[in-house]
Write a protein that holds these residues in place. Structure first.
Motif, PDB file in Angstrom:
ATOM      1  N   GLU A 115      23.478  90.630   8.259  1.00  0.00           N
ATOM      2  CA  GLU A 115      23.101  91.541   7.165  1.00  0.00           C
ATOM      3  C   GLU A 115      23.914  91.323   5.891  1.00  0.00           C
ATOM      4  O   GLU A 115      23.394  91.401   4.790  1.00  0.00           O
ATOM      5  CB  GLU A 115      23.270  92.995   7.636  1.00  0.00           C
ATOM      6  CG  GLU A 115      22.190  93.373   8.634  1.00  0.00           C
ATOM      7  CD  GLU A 115      22.380  94.773   9.206  1.00  0.00           C
ATOM      8  OE1 GLU A 115      23.381  95.444   8.867  1.00  0.00           O
ATOM      9  OE2 GLU A 115      21.526  95.184  10.016  1.00  0.00           O
ATOM     10  N   HIS A 116      25.206  91.079   6.065  1.00  0.00           N
ATOM     11  CA  HIS A 116      26.068  91.050   4.874  1.00  0.00           C
ATOM     12  C   HIS A 116      26.845  89.749   4.695  1.00  0.00           C
ATOM     13  O   HIS A 116      27.718  89.654   3.835  1.00  0.00           O
ATOM     14  CB  HIS A 116      27.035  92.245   4.892  1.00  0.00           C
ATOM     15  CG  HIS A 116      26.321  93.564   4.876  1.00  0.00           C
ATOM     16  ND1 HIS A 116      26.649  94.613   5.695  1.00  0.00           N
ATOM     17  CD2 HIS A 116      25.250  93.979   4.142  1.00  0.00           C
ATOM     18  CE1 HIS A 116      25.828  95.616   5.481  1.00  0.00           C
ATOM     19  NE2 HIS A 116      24.968  95.259   4.544  1.00  0.00           N
ATOM     20  N   ALA A 166      31.143  92.419  -2.388  1.00  0.00           N
ATOM     21  CA  ALA A 166      31.045  91.918  -1.005  1.00  0.00           C
ATOM     22  C   ALA A 166      32.325  92.234  -0.222  1.00  0.00           C
ATOM     23  O   ALA A 166      32.278  92.467   0.995  1.00  0.00           O
ATOM     24  CB  ALA A 166      30.788  90.410  -1.015  1.00  0.00           C
ATOM     25  N   GLN A 210      32.036  95.771   0.848  1.00  0.00           N
ATOM     26  CA  GLN A 210      31.074  95.854   1.962  1.00  0.00           C
ATOM     27  C   GLN A 210      31.741  95.430   3.274  1.00  0.00           C
ATOM     28  O   GLN A 210      31.584  96.073   4.315  1.00  0.00           O
ATOM     29  CB  GLN A 210      29.888  94.926   1.659  1.00  0.00           C
ATOM     30  CG  GLN A 210      28.771  94.991   2.669  1.00  0.00           C
ATOM     31  CD  GLN A 210      28.047  96.332   2.643  1.00  0.00           C
ATOM     32  OE1 GLN A 210      27.544  96.737   1.610  1.00  0.00           O
ATOM     33  NE2 GLN A 210      28.037  97.029   3.768  1.00  0.00           N
ATOM     34  N   ASP A 251      32.077  97.785   6.427  1.00  0.00           N
ATOM     35  CA  ASP A 251      31.440  97.396   7.696  1.00  0.00           C
ATOM     36  C   ASP A 251      32.426  97.474   8.856  1.00  0.00           C
ATOM     37  O   ASP A 251      32.038  97.707   9.994  1.00  0.00           O
ATOM     38  CB  ASP A 251      30.921  95.949   7.609  1.00  0.00           C
ATOM     39  CG  ASP A 251      29.621  95.847   6.821  1.00  0.00           C
ATOM     40  OD1 ASP A 251      28.990  96.897   6.586  1.00  0.00           O
ATOM     41  OD2 ASP A 251      29.257  94.727   6.441  1.00  0.00           O
TER      42      ASP A 251
END
Ligand code: URA
Length: 433
Positions: free
Chosen positions: A145-146, A308, A311, A315
């Protein structure tokens, strides 16, 4: 087959067969060979070396000692990066979100500090809440996903390396090319990556002190990758001074954030861009490293690399507000400046000693179970070639206890001040493909 005979064989400079190496690794992983016999074998390998074929067989046996992650569910070419370890080497931290922001799928399984060197996992754990333990399913989901996840190896990945590594650490058998190469490649191949960029450090802060030995290690790593259908590119990079200015876990996270803001030290930024560009090429996103570098520079400028990183932290359960408020990272109670006693230029830095000094004030482990203090460390004020005046600070110690005089002296003695400006070592010594 008897272990005692295999130890004697290696002691007497003979070559072990693949079958013999498989026997040793299988039996040791299953606890059927005692530590003292494997210690003796490790010392024989350290002293007498291994042929390329023995080293490859050892790496393969260690890889097969556990689970090999299947990352096929993650679309695209998976590319990872691994460093052989240095002081102030925080490259993985800005690199992973930077390349993820450019579309690379980067499944990163990292390690902890080792000897005088720091470890990515210890650095990330300076971020409140950041959890390095994920299940394989979580890992796959996050990378899909990331683009990136940075986790610790599970106990099922290359378990032979775990056991052998712990023994090497306490038997003075770390700095051996076949042992380092098999250790690194067994873990990296087990992590399921499709391609790998290797940062092989050379210099007085690296495990490989000379360029010749670093080159041999790089060639060995690349050859093992090739035999296992994982293309590798190895960069021989300089470790004759710490990378950047920050040594110590929270300090290094702050410096990594600065890199992602475009405000980081030149050497850390440059190495991040060079290794990142190679990852984009291996991932098939760019044709040339020049194109790739331009993309990465844009992602720093437009804030997507920083996003990012937020993120990635979110996460993994961490507090991403530290990116905008680095003051929320653990802070040390005290600061002690280490003062230059003479004027001139910094002509040499004992990088290994700075790493050991940081360990001594709590930034790393002297014993396996020691708890690392994320707040402590060293901030460099002077690096190779810098002019310095007597009375100016060379470095600042960040401490939570009184800074032992012995450590202050160790840091002071790590700097050599001479009269003439020295020639600076190149950041990149060589590239091996
Ligand atoms: N990193 C590893 O994973 N293993 C070594 O032996 C040295 C550095």
């Amino acid at each position: 087959m008897r272990m005692i005979d295999l130890i004697a064989k290696k002691r007497d400079h003979e070559v072990l067969t693949t079958e013999e190496i498989n026997f040793i690794i299988n039996e040791y992983t299953a606890d059927r060979i005692p530590d003292y016999q494997v210690s003796a074998l490790l010392m024989a390998i350290y002293l007498n070396g291994m042929t390329d074929a023995e080293t490859s067989a050892l790496a393969k046996a260690m890889l097969d000692s556990g689970e090999v992650l299947n990352l096929d569910l993650i679309p695209g070419i998976k590319v990872d990066k691994h460093s052989t370890g240095g002081v102030g080497d925080k490259i993985s931290i800005p690199l992973a979100p930077l390349v993820a922001s450019a579309g690379v799928k980067n499944p990163m399984i990292s390690g902890r500090g080792l000897g005088h060197t720091g470890g990515t996992l210890d650095k990330l754990e300076a971020i409140p809440g950041y959890d390095v333990d994920e299940t394989v399913d979580q890992f796959i989901k996050q990378v899909s996903e990331h683009g990136t996840a940075i986790i610790s190896a599970t106990k099922d990945v290359a378990p032979a390396d775990r056991k052998i590594y712990a023994l090497r650490d306490v038997t003075s058998t770390v700095e051996s090319i076949p042992l380092i190469a098999s250790s690194i490649m067994s873990k990296k191949l087990a992590s399921g990556t499709n391609a790998l960029v290797l940062d092989v450090k050379t210099g007085n802060g690296a495990f490989m002190k000379t360029e010749e030995r670093a080159r041999k290690l790089a060639e060995t790593l690349v050859a093992i990758g090739r035999q296992n259908n994982v293309p590798c590119v190895a960069y021989l990079t300089d470790m004759n001074q710490p990378l950047g200015y920050a040594i110590g876990n929270a300090n290094e996270i702050k410096e990594s954030i600065a890199v992602l803001r475009g405000e980081g030290p030149e050497d850390v930024t440059e190495l991040t861009l060079i290794l990142g560009a190679e990852m984009l090429v291996l991932a098939g996103i760019s044709k040339t490293t020049a194109q790739a570098r331009a993309i990465l520079e844009d992602h720093i400028k437009d804030g997507s690399a920083l996003a990012a990183f937020k993120q990635l932290i979110t996460d993994q359960g961490g507090d991403a507000s530290i990116v905008d408020h680095p003051e929320k990272l653990p802070q040390a109670d005290g600061q002690v400046d280490v003062i230059a006693q003479a004027s001139g230029y910094i002509t040499a830095i004992e990088t290994n000693e700075l790493g050991l000094a940081s360990v001594k004030i709590g930034g790393g482990r002297a014993k396996k179970d020691d708890i690392v203090d994320p707040a402590v460390g060293i901030m460099m004020h002077k690096k190779l070639g810098d002019a310095v005046k007597a009375g100016e600070p060379l470095a600042t110690l960040y401490v939570n206890t009184e800074a032992p005089e012995e450590v202050q002296a160790q840091v002071l003695n790590s700097f050599t001040i001479g009269e003439t400006k020295p020639e600076l070592p190149p950041l990149i010594h060589e590239v091996i493909r």
